[in-house]
Scaffold this motif. Sequence first.
Motif, short mmCIF file in Angstrom:
data_model
loop_
_atom_site.label_atom_id
_atom_site.label_comp_id
_atom_site.label_asym_id
_atom_site.label_seq_id
_atom_site.Cartn_x
_atom_site.Cartn_y
_atom_site.Cartn_z
N PHE A 114 0.85 -1.19 0.00
CA PHE A 114 0.00 0.00 0.00
C PHE A 114 0.88 1.23 0.00
CE2 PHE A 114 -2.57 -3.26 2.09
CZ PHE A 114 -3.73 -3.19 1.35
N ASN A 115 0.45 2.27 -0.70
CA ASN A 115 1.16 3.53 -0.74
C ASN A 115 0.71 4.44 0.39
OD1 ASN A 115 2.56 2.87 -3.13
ND2 ASN A 115 0.80 3.47 -4.36
N TRP A 116 1.53 5.42 0.70
CA TRP A 116 1.18 6.46 1.67
C TRP A 116 1.50 7.79 1.04
CZ3 TRP A 116 -1.88 5.93 5.60
CH2 TRP A 116 -2.07 7.01 6.44
N PRO A 117 0.65 8.76 1.09
CA PRO A 117 -0.66 8.71 1.73
C PRO A 117 -1.66 7.93 0.88
CG PRO A 117 -0.35 10.88 0.76
CD PRO A 117 0.93 10.11 0.55
N PRO A 118 -2.68 7.38 1.54
CA PRO A 118 -3.71 6.65 0.80
C PRO A 118 -4.57 7.60 -0.01
CG PRO A 118 -4.33 6.83 3.10
CD PRO A 118 -2.95 7.43 2.97
N GLY A 119 -5.30 7.05 -0.95
CA GLY A 119 -6.25 7.85 -1.71
C GLY A 119 -5.74 8.42 -2.90
#
Length: 119
Positions: A114-119
């Motif tokens: 998962f990447n950060w930041p999400p969205g």
Amino acid sequence: MAGERQDDCLFCKIVAGEVPADVVRETDTTLAFRDINPQAPTHVLVVPKAHYRDAASLAAADARVTADVLREAGEVAAQDRVDGTGYRIVFNTGTGAGQTVWHAHAHVLGGRGFNWPPG
């Protein structure tokens, strides 16, 4: 009213067994089932059996059930064996955050990066 079944709520119908779901865990206060549109190899929803509109309403009304939802999210991650590699617990609260079913629920997501930041 918070805590009471809502006849027009999809998740209340799943909890009642009126709508089928791929249930992976159940306790006295929670039900966990696979998302019908998974966004990761593990994508399970953990819902309180009692109806609360969103995560904030649940937390304000019942700290014990809130803790039960979070505990079950961890159990789902362990059961799906993503607890060692990492997973996310996401509560979408409000239309702008992507909430589409107005019954508090935690998304347990894992099995991919998962990447950060999400969205």
